[in-house]
Scaffold this active site. Structure first.
Site, PDB file in Angstrom:
ATOM      1  N   LYS A  10       0.818  -1.216   0.000  1.00 28.53           N
ATOM      2  CA  LYS A  10       0.000   0.000   0.000  1.00 28.53           C
ATOM      3  C   LYS A  10       0.854   1.270   0.000  1.00 28.53           C
ATOM      4  CE  LYS A  10      -2.541  -0.730   3.619  1.00 28.53           C
ATOM      5  NZ  LYS A  10      -2.091  -2.095   3.955  1.00 28.53           N
ATOM      6  N   THR A  11       1.916   1.267   0.783  1.00 27.37           N
ATOM      7  CA  THR A  11       2.729   2.479   0.889  1.00 27.37           C
ATOM      8  C   THR A  11       3.441   2.772  -0.423  1.00 27.37           C
ATOM      9  OG1 THR A  11       3.038   2.140   3.268  1.00 27.37           O
ATOM     10  CG2 THR A  11       4.609   3.576   2.159  1.00 27.37           C
ATOM     11  N   LYS A  54      -1.623   9.676   7.252  1.00 26.61           N
ATOM     12  CA  LYS A  54      -1.610   8.335   7.857  1.00 26.61           C
ATOM     13  C   LYS A  54      -2.374   8.426   9.170  1.00 26.61           C
ATOM     14  CE  LYS A  54      -0.124   3.987   8.041  1.00 26.61           C
ATOM     15  NZ  LYS A  54      -0.340   2.980   6.990  1.00 26.61           N
ATOM     16  N   GLU A  65      -3.789   6.984   3.677  1.00 32.22           N
ATOM     17  CA  GLU A  65      -3.361   5.578   3.642  1.00 32.22           C
ATOM     18  C   GLU A  65      -3.770   4.856   4.917  1.00 32.22           C
ATOM     19  OE1 GLU A  65       0.507   2.672   3.694  1.00 32.22           O
ATOM     20  OE2 GLU A  65       0.830   4.784   3.179  1.00 32.22           O
ATOM     21  N   GLY A  66      -4.573   3.810   4.750  1.00 36.78           N
ATOM     22  CA  GLY A  66      -5.044   3.047   5.889  1.00 36.78           C
ATOM     23  C   GLY A  66      -4.009   2.074   6.414  1.00 36.78           C
ATOM     24  N   GLY A 112      -0.325  -4.823  -6.089  1.00 35.49           N
ATOM     25  CA  GLY A 112       0.963  -4.507  -5.502  1.00 35.49           C
ATOM     26  C   GLY A 112       1.905  -5.696  -5.587  1.00 35.49           C
ATOM     27  N   GLY A 165       9.568  -5.075  -5.625  1.00 39.34           N
ATOM     28  CA  GLY A 165      10.881  -4.456  -5.563  1.00 39.34           C
ATOM     29  C   GLY A 165      10.892  -2.993  -5.928  1.00 39.34           C
TER      30      GLY A 165
END
Length: 263
Positions: free
Chosen positions: A25-26, A47, A129-130, A190, A222
């Site tokens: 997610k990040t 956040k 962002e959860g 992702g 990556g």
């Protein structure tokens, strides 16, 4: 960094959630931010609850800023990514549990919505962002990121895994969004492997079929190890025009018996 043609992307508030934890997610949040930066939009990352890091350790906001070059490319012209945390808890647990164990106040959906709305006044794009999945609890009353998204009337971008097992959890997340009448900005896969296996290749077609949501990007496994210049340059190639990139979903085709899957 050379300019890459692409869509203008989203504005306002976009909530980034996922089907679980550790799925990228990040890095996806950073990629969306990078696409916004290249078209001159200012970005803020919010956040609500950062868990599993100490008081002086970098969290997800710092990670997004690092990947997009805010901290390591001082010579790069703006705009930059700014970031805000509402709460930080040391234990690597769901926010409600981590807050209870720490003795600190839990984060409420109203706080999240208020903070995002304030950031939206001064930024073109606010990325919320959860933590973990959509229905991970923020407090003992059972409030979730979905509740914050409803208060904001903001779409949710769902980050999901590429391989075997992703269809069920992605469809459950899509069903939860529809039940709550929350708009979805699509799915981003992702940690896409460089050499996808059979299940992963089939999932590119099956995910939209089963969830009813479009795949709007694939971020390679990556990608988070890239330097800021390479990351910003490559990000548009990972995301569709809806998110400011140039990525295109592969043409849907029926599964071939030669693939070892059903027709």
């Amino acid at each position: 960094m050379p300019e890459v043609p692409g869509g203008e992307g989203v504005r306002g508030v976009l909530v980034v959630s996922g089907t679980g934890t550790g799925i990228g997610k990040t890095v996806v949040t950073a990629a969306v931010a990078a696409c916004a930066l290249r078209t001159g939009r200012s970005v803020a990352v919010l956040k609500p609850a950062q868990t599993g890091v100490g008081a002086d350790e970098p969290g997800d906001v710092a990670r997004v800023r690092q990947l997009t070059g805010a901290d390591s490319l001082p010579g790069l012209p703006g705009p930059w990514v700014t970031g805000t945390e509402l709460a930080r808890y040391p234990d690597p647990l769901a926010p409600a549990t981590a807050a209870e164990r720490s003795g600190r106040p839990a984060v409420r959906p109203g706080q999240i919505a208020e903070a995002a709305e304030k950031l939206a006044v001064t930024h073109d794009l606010v990325l919320v962002e959860g933590a973990g999945g959509l229905l991970v609890r923020f407090d003992a009353a059972g409030a979730t990121l979905a509740d914050a998204a409803r208060l904001l009337a903001a779409p949710v971008l769902v980050v999901t895994e590429p391989g075997l097992g992703t269809l069920n959890v992605t469809e459950l997340t899509a069903e939860a969004l529809r039940t709550r009448r929350i708009d979805c900005a699509g799915l981003v896969i992702g940690r896409m492997p460089a050499r996808p296996d059979l299940a992963t290749r089939c999932n590119l077609t099956d995910l939209p079929r089963t969830s009813g949501l479009p795949v709007v990007g694939t971020v390679p496994d990556g990608a988070g190890a890239l330097g800021p210049e390479d990351f910003r340059s490559a990000a548009p190639g990972w995301l569709a025009t809806e998110l400011g990139g140039v990525w295109r979903a592969p043409r849907e085709r029926a599964h071939s018996p030669a693939d070892g899957s059903r027709a």
